[in-house]
Design a protein around this motif. Structure first.
Motif: not given
Length: 315
Positions: A294-307
């Motif tokens: 869960v932490l790895a998924a959010y760290i990797v895709f955090q920029r895409q989530v904000v976009q």
């Protein structure tokens, strides 16, 4: 003849005496003189307060995670004698013991299969339904849209008993694919709600140009509109991944087979069994194993989530 001389006036008139006896000289006020504007003062106070709240919140979130990670590398004696100290050495055997003896490898594989299949199905079906609701006008469009929104507000606790009988009658109880179908149905309302608003922000001129060139509706959707909706798909995919990975209530009711348990069920079983055996280090190692994806998924895709969350506001 006698003449009387008068004092010459300056460019701005005669210069009169001041209180100190000297001539009065104009004073220029600089930008740094005087009290600061009240708006800037209030903004600075609010900025300091908001940053302080964020720092406190970050400490409350990060410290338990760091404590769990460091505890997973300790032995059982160090966990109780010095719970807040760093481990004397890294006990990697805790992780290997939890992975093999506690069957965390089987639980991890089952969770990957269930969450991977349900995530693909949710994004595919949710994007198709959201595209139709956002782009096409037909009788019942708003009714279907509000029906999906109503599904978001329906408590899952009220549906557990009838859902159990429905899945049992379909012969899908204690199966991986049955749990995948339930996860898809559970995640579709939020996915359709999120992607419908996102598809409405995409330009219609590109789709109309594709129709003029002879493209079908399915080709326009899969080759043109779906790639344009990638930020929204990534954002809603991350949210669904977090919810499905941490889901506990649905697999507990619909998946009672010990060989097909997911990680949340395995952690509860590990906590119960290891609690009696006293293997707390293995329990913390299993907890960190379930937490890392869960932490790895959010760290990797955090920029895409904000976009994806801000794309609709910027267009």
């Amino acid at each position: 003849m006698r003449t009387t001389e008068t004092p010459a006036a300056g460019p701005t008139g005669p210069t009169g005496p001041t209180e100190s006896g000297g001539p009065s000289v104009g004073k220029t006020v600089g930008p740094g003189d005087g009290p600061p504007p009240p708006e800037k003062t209030q903004g600075a106070v609010l900025n300091v307060f908001s940053h302080g709240v964020l720092v406190i919140w970050a400490i409350m979130v990060v410290l338990p995670l760091l404590w769990a990670v460091t505890t997973s590398f300790k032995d059982d004696r160090s966990i109780f004698t010095s719970p807040w100290s760093l481990p004397d050495r890294l006990h990697f055997e805790n992780w290997s013991r939890a992975w093999t003896e506690a069957n965390m490898s089987d639980y991890f594989l089952n969770t990957v299969l269930v969450v991977g299949g349900s995530l693909i199905g949710t994004l595919l079906l949710g994007s198709m339904a959201a595209y139709v609701l956002a782009r096409f006008e037909f009788p019942g469009n708003r009714f279907l849209y509000y029906l999906f929104i109503g599904g978001m507000s329906f408590p899952i606790m009220l549906a557990l008993v009838p859902l159990f009988y429905v899945v049992n009658n379909m012969g899908l109880l204690n199966t991986i694919h049955g749990l995948i179908l339930v996860y898809i149905a559970y995640s579709l309302p939020f996915t359709v709600f999120f992607l419908t608003a996102f598809f409405r922000t995409l330009p219609t001129s590109i789709a109309e140009a594709a129709f003029v060139d002879g493209a079908s509706h399915s080709r326009t959707f899969f080759q043109i509109m779906l790639p344009m909706a990638k930020p929204g798909l990534v954002s809603v995919g991350i949210f669904n991944f977090l919810g499905q990975w941490n889901q506990y209530m649905l697999p507990t009711v619909l998946n009672t087979d010990p060989d097909k348990r997911v990680l949340t069920q395995g952690l509860v079983q590990l906590a119960v069994s290891q609690g009696y055996k006293g293997d707390w280090s293995g329990l913390f190692a299993g907890l960190v194993m379930a937490m890392l994806p869960v932490l790895a998924a959010y760290i990797v895709f955090q920029r895409q989530v904000v976009q994806g969350l801000t794309a609709g506001a910027l267009k």
